[in-house]
Design an enzyme around this catalytic site. Sequence first.
Site, PDB file in Angstrom:
ATOM      1  N   ARG A  47       9.582 -24.419  11.417  1.00 37.59           N
ATOM      2  CA  ARG A  47      10.791 -24.646  10.620  1.00 37.59           C
ATOM      3  C   ARG A  47      10.480 -24.830   9.128  1.00 37.59           C
ATOM      4  NH1 ARG A  47      15.801 -28.222  12.130  1.00 37.59           N
ATOM      5  NH2 ARG A  47      14.940 -28.115  14.200  1.00 37.59           N
ATOM      6  N   HIS A 186      -7.055 -27.025  28.436  1.00 36.82           N
ATOM      7  CA  HIS A 186      -8.242 -26.739  27.635  1.00 36.82           C
ATOM      8  C   HIS A 186      -9.540 -27.186  28.308  1.00 36.82           C
ATOM      9  CE1 HIS A 186      -7.868 -30.891  26.160  1.00 36.82           C
ATOM     10  NE2 HIS A 186      -9.114 -30.793  25.752  1.00 36.82           N
ATOM     11  N   HIS A 248      -6.067 -32.012  33.638  1.00 39.12           N
ATOM     12  CA  HIS A 248      -7.503 -31.804  33.421  1.00 39.12           C
ATOM     13  C   HIS A 248      -8.368 -32.266  34.597  1.00 39.12           C
ATOM     14  CE1 HIS A 248      -6.047 -31.019  29.506  1.00 39.12           C
ATOM     15  NE2 HIS A 248      -6.100 -32.234  29.011  1.00 39.12           N
ATOM     16  N   LYS A 348      -8.482 -44.501  27.651  1.00 39.62           N
ATOM     17  CA  LYS A 348      -8.674 -44.550  26.205  1.00 39.62           C
ATOM     18  C   LYS A 348      -9.261 -45.905  25.861  1.00 39.62           C
ATOM     19  CE  LYS A 348      -5.387 -41.063  24.938  1.00 39.62           C
ATOM     20  NZ  LYS A 348      -6.176 -39.915  24.553  1.00 39.62           N
TER      21      LYS A 348
HETATM   22  C1  BG6 Z   1      -5.463 -33.893  25.782  1.00 46.22           C
HETATM   23  C2  BG6 Z   1      -4.764 -35.218  25.900  1.00 46.22           C
HETATM   24  O1  BG6 Z   1      -4.942 -32.983  26.703  1.00 46.22           O
HETATM   25  O2  BG6 Z   1      -6.863 -34.074  26.032  1.00 46.22           O
HETATM   26  C3  BG6 Z   1      -5.364 -36.220  24.924  1.00 46.22           C
HETATM   27  O3  BG6 Z   1      -3.383 -35.047  25.620  1.00 46.22           O
HETATM   28  C4  BG6 Z   1      -6.853 -36.326  25.123  1.00 46.22           C
HETATM   29  O4  BG6 Z   1      -4.756 -37.503  25.080  1.00 46.22           O
HETATM   30  C5  BG6 Z   1      -7.497 -34.945  25.114  1.00 46.22           C
HETATM   31  O5  BG6 Z   1      -7.371 -37.109  24.057  1.00 46.22           O
HETATM   32  C6  BG6 Z   1      -8.960 -35.038  25.501  1.00 46.22           C
HETATM   33  O6  BG6 Z   1      -9.560 -33.800  25.296  1.00 46.22           O
HETATM   34  P1  BG6 Z   1     -11.106 -33.688  24.955  1.00 46.22           P
HETATM   35  O7  BG6 Z   1     -11.365 -32.225  24.910  1.00 46.22           O
HETATM   36  O8  BG6 Z   1     -11.307 -34.378  23.624  1.00 46.22           O
HETATM   37  O9  BG6 Z   1     -11.830 -34.389  26.046  1.00 46.22           O
END
Ligand code: BG6
Length: 511
Positions: A47, A186, A248, A348
């Site tokens: 935007r 990811h 994940h 965390k």
């Molecule tokens: C993300 C989460 O998908 O993965 C985050 O939303 C998290 O909260 C992150 O910090 C961790 O990814 P990585 O690659 O740093 O282990």
Amino acid sequence: MTKTENHILVIFGASGDLTYRKLVPALFDLYVQKLLPERSAILGVSRTKLTDEAFRDKMNKGIQNFANFGKEHRSKVNNFLKSIFYQSLNTFEPEEYAVLKERLELIDEDLGTNGNYLYYLSTPPNLYKIIPENLAAHKLNRQGRSKSWKRIIIEKPFGYDLDSGRSLNRDLLKFFKEDQLYRIDHYLGKETVQNLLVTRFSNGIFEPLWNRNYIHHVEITTSESIGVEGRGGYYDGSGALRDMVQNHLLQVAALVAMEPPTTIEATSIRNETMKVFQSLRPLSDHNVRNHVIRGQYTAARIRGKQMIGYREEKGVDPSSRTETYVALKYFIDNWRWGGVPFYIRTGKALPTRVSEVVIHFKPTPHALFADNKDFFNNGNILVIRIQPDEGILLKFGMKVPGAGFEVKNVNMDFHYSDLQQTYVPSAYERLLLDAMLGDATLYARGDAVETAWAFVQPILDYWEEDQHAALYGYPAGTWGPDVADQLIAEPEITWRYPCRNLAEDGVYCEL
Ligand code: BG6
């Protein structure tokens, strides 16, 4: 390797952090390695009103700060930036997509990208229906003529629970076919996660042991030392279970547990991981009470520095009951894994950033060297370190030289960093490249996402229904609530603690 075809990558939400920190730097790294096609363009869409030049300036900074090759290939940056464009657009407004279409056609014609468009939704999830719907309304989802393709990458969260996950899939499938959809996780792009497949299926020595006969339990940890870092608003509505476990951790666990795929192709691999999800033993209320521990970090001093508690973070409700830590025990009901517990935990504000899979092998049937109880119980483990210090560690017992039979636990340790000339690509590099190639192997399939939601749903329901369900405080910088140790209900077996607690004060308490 197959070559990528000329195309335009359209990033929605391009003014956000992900584009700046991850996507464009990863694209630049692909460019330096000559992995992008001869003719390609990136069109940033959001935007904010920006010119192409202003957007390029911002992306330039992102490349300098975050690309692997940013510093040493400055001269290439200018060339790369020429292929970046920007279009400001109110994505909520259907008519504005006509402007987008026109812009895309112009770039397409100019560059000869053959109508191949790869869309990337790096936007808040409330746009996951609106954008595909409007793309479809302007026929921007249509493949076909002269073999052009249209693909769409979506960032998690894929829903908020089972119902919304299902309804998101239904909505997406109204406008794109499943084979056009790329749901990014990811973690699957991480080199060492893929190495799980290679470790298991290219070595004759591991696979025969990879089952209930030889494995005592499996432990998977993803810990982060940071707190919510300015994402309090999002995180407070999500929590560790939705943010990390549903996607994940369960995906990684599925690669650990899956049967050998017939081929190393998307359908085959995704079918096998899907079977693992289908075999997860459903969690009863009793299981949730006894096998799921949730925690929330509280303020503590770490190495002389004060870290605030979760409830004091910006954007977080001061009486929030959102979990920043979760540990879970579960079973996979199939022939390979019958009776083998899987333990996963994530959190965390823990002492360190580490992701690892630990395979604990069963002890010998008879403890011949009985003095060495510790080795008997904790002897053979295989640690697959996903990050940082990617590598593999095998622990086994050796005789201490000298009189008697004292056993010592020793390490056989491989570090990726020892391979001096090997470049480890970032997860986004690998995943973007795969989407350009049309390879969805490392992307989550819709049915798997739904099945993973179905597995965690009883936990969400239990926490929702019972407002007094236990939520344990843990001081920032520690390994989460102590009670998580009781999940592994065997004497002398604990979680693997890759480093010590860091907090100097703070109390464990029930919140
Ligand atoms: C993300 C989460 O998908 O993965 C985050 O939303 C998290 O909260 C992150 O910090 C961790 O990814 P990585 O690659 O740093 O282990």
